[in-house]
Write an enzyme that holds these catalytic residues in place. Structure first.
Site, PDB file in Angstrom:
ATOM      1  N   THR A  94       4.780  -9.216   0.481  1.00 51.04           N
ATOM      2  CA  THR A  94       4.697  -8.370  -0.125  1.00 51.04           C
ATOM      3  C   THR A  94       5.607  -8.141  -1.271  1.00 51.04           C
ATOM      4  O   THR A  94       6.706  -8.958  -1.250  1.00 51.04           O
ATOM      5  CB  THR A  94       4.964  -6.967   0.669  1.00 51.04           C
ATOM      6  N   ARG A 119      -9.185  -6.439   6.215  1.00 58.16           N
ATOM      7  CA  ARG A 119      -7.853  -6.771   7.265  1.00 58.16           C
ATOM      8  C   ARG A 119      -7.062  -5.633   6.529  1.00 58.16           C
ATOM      9  O   ARG A 119      -6.882  -5.783   5.168  1.00 58.16           O
ATOM     10  CB  ARG A 119      -7.418  -8.118   6.936  1.00 58.16           C
ATOM     11  N   ASP A 137       0.475  -4.894   7.154  1.00 55.82           N
ATOM     12  CA  ASP A 137       1.853  -4.364   7.476  1.00 55.82           C
ATOM     13  C   ASP A 137       2.286  -3.355   6.494  1.00 55.82           C
ATOM     14  O   ASP A 137       2.988  -2.100   6.376  1.00 55.82           O
ATOM     15  CB  ASP A 137       3.116  -4.958   8.016  1.00 55.82           C
TER      16      ASP A 137
END
Length: 461
Positions: free
Chosen positions: A215, A243, A246
């Site tokens: 990320t 999918r 997080d």
């Protein structure tokens, strides 16, 4: 209307900022100097732009600066988000983003995540809009929801006037080539009967090449003592369509919160930390017939000599350490000492953004768990220590991979964050923190001396 927090005094807190651009199997081999120069230039440019905004505008809010920083990441094809995001196994792009503020009185939702987005130019601004519109009666159409996905949230974005685009706007040839190369390596492994280099748990990992599985993020502290975390990603290279990682999941890849706490002068310990059973001092004294000290432990403030200390002093230096050493930046002290229990109160806030193998972060609720380590220690554990226990070498993320560590990419990642402590007299202290357990983590921050820093490995490149 929320009751004003007596320890939130405008313009008494020094603004702070730290950014990350992903983490994983980064080595000098797959990140040669010329490529590192590109990443470093981009990171420092974003840092410089946002630092200027944060320092020059007295009214600058952490929410605005953090999300602006992430829009700059989303516009740069170097990073796995927005224009430059990775592809799913089906050759599509599914973006995720999130934002959260530490101040519960600021926004009722506190945090929002969006996922499976492909038609919004800046997913981070969509997450921000969800948060801000949460103050409206119906949440601007999002009601009280803090997570929305796909066409539903894209329709809201269009109605809210956010900039829309075709999915092709996020396309880059570099990511497309990575997508095709990854799938071809899988097919070659199956044809040859060998064990696939891309294990089922993480199709982006082969132990040699750095294929993004992380990320981008920004954590910002403003003058008002509020911390905001903003994150955005394309997810894992060659992930399955649908999918959810997080990044948009509260508590897993991001977290921010604040609380009021006492500041006692005993060493920090986690009451539920595994592997360290011990008898509490109060019970130990009672078992030995030491009634006086037993009462002193149970009712410490009945003693006129009992002193409560504001000191909050993990060892600190501004270097990153090396050879697996734990970074020691962060808060090192806070203000003063008081002999009155009623004055020994402080407002404390933390915020974190994670990057790496998102499924591992999800299984551990990594960001919230690190915050809980810090908050529920007695007294409070420095955030740097909590982050290192989660994302540092040998930490919980690494341990979660078990015997798969180093073979699948599982457990790899890092966390950046900021913590601040504000005392009743208006004084405050803040610090940036970070740690990671993998080859490298792209990160940039302003250190305590005001110098802009940028690193990828534990040592300088």
């Amino acid at each position: 209307m929320a009751t004003p927090n007596p320890l939130r005094i405008p313009n008494t807190t020094t603004p702070r900022i730290i950014l990350h651009g992903g983490a994983g199997n980064i080595t000098p081999t797959n990140l040669p100097p010329e490529k590192w120069t590109l990443y470093k230039s981009a990171l420092l440019s974003i840092l410089s732009t946002c630092t200027t905004l944060l320092q020059k505008d007295p009214s600058a809010r952490a929410l605005d600066i953090a999300t602006h920083a992430v829009t700059l990441f989303e516009s740069n094809a170097l990073f796995n988000c927005g224009h430059g995001a990775v592809f799913t196994r089906a050759g599509t792009i599914e973006l995720e983003a999130s934002v959260m503020v530490s101040d519960a009185a600021g926004f009722r939702k506190r945090g929002c995540g969006v996922m499976a987005v492909s038609r919004v130019k800046h997913p981070i601004l969509l997450a921000k809009e969800m948060l801000v519109r949460g103050e409206e009666e119906d949440g601007g159409g999002a009601y009280a929801h803090v997570q929305l996905s796909g066409r539903t949230v894209e329709e809201l974005a269009k109605g809210w006037g956010l900039e829309m685009c075709e999915p092709s706007a996020h396309f880059t040839k570099r990511r497309w080539d990575e997508h095709k190369r990854g799938l071809e390596r899988e097919r070659e492994g199956k044809r040859g009967g060998a064990e696939p280099r891309f294990p089922p748990g993480d199709p982006s990992w082969d132990g040699r090449e750095y294929l993004p599985q992380g990320t981008v993020g920004a954590v910002v502290l403003d003058r008002f003592g509020t911390i905001c975390v903003a994150t955005s990603t394309g997810g894992l290279t060659n992930k399955l369509p649908g999918r959810i990682g997080d990044t948009p999941t509260l508590g897993a890849g991001y977290w921010a919160e604040e609380w009021m706490e006492d500041a006692p002068s005993i060493p920090a310990q986690m009451s539920y930390r595994p592997g360290e059973p011990s008898l509490p001092d109060s019970l130990n004294n009672l078992s030995r017939g030491n009634i006086k000290d037993f009462l002193g432990e149970c009712f410490p403030y009945i003693s006129p000599t009992h002193e409560i200390n504001y000191a909050y002093s993990p060892t600190r230096s501004d270097s990153s350490g090396s050879g697996g050493k734990t970074p020691t930046q962060g808060i090192h002290n806070i203000a003063a000492t008081s002999t009155s229990p009623f004055l020994a109160r402080r407002r404390r806030a933390v915020a974190m953004s994670g990057t790496g193998n998102g499924d591992s972060f999800l299984r551990l609720s990594a960001a919230r768990t690190a915050a809980a380590m810090s908050r529920f220690s007695t007294p409070a554990l420095p955030l740097q220590t909590a982050v290192s226990r989660m994302a540092g070498s040998g930490g919980a993320l690494q341990e979660s991979a078990g015997d798969r560590w180093g073979r699948t990419g599982e457990g790899e990642g890092g966390i950046i964050g900021i913590e601040v402590c504000c005392a009743a007299d208006g004084s405050s202290e803040s610090g940036v923190v970070w740690d990671f357990n993998c080859g490298g983590m792209f990160r940039a921050w302003v250190d305590d001396s005001g110098r802009q820093r940028c690193m990828v490995f534990k040592d300088e490149y």
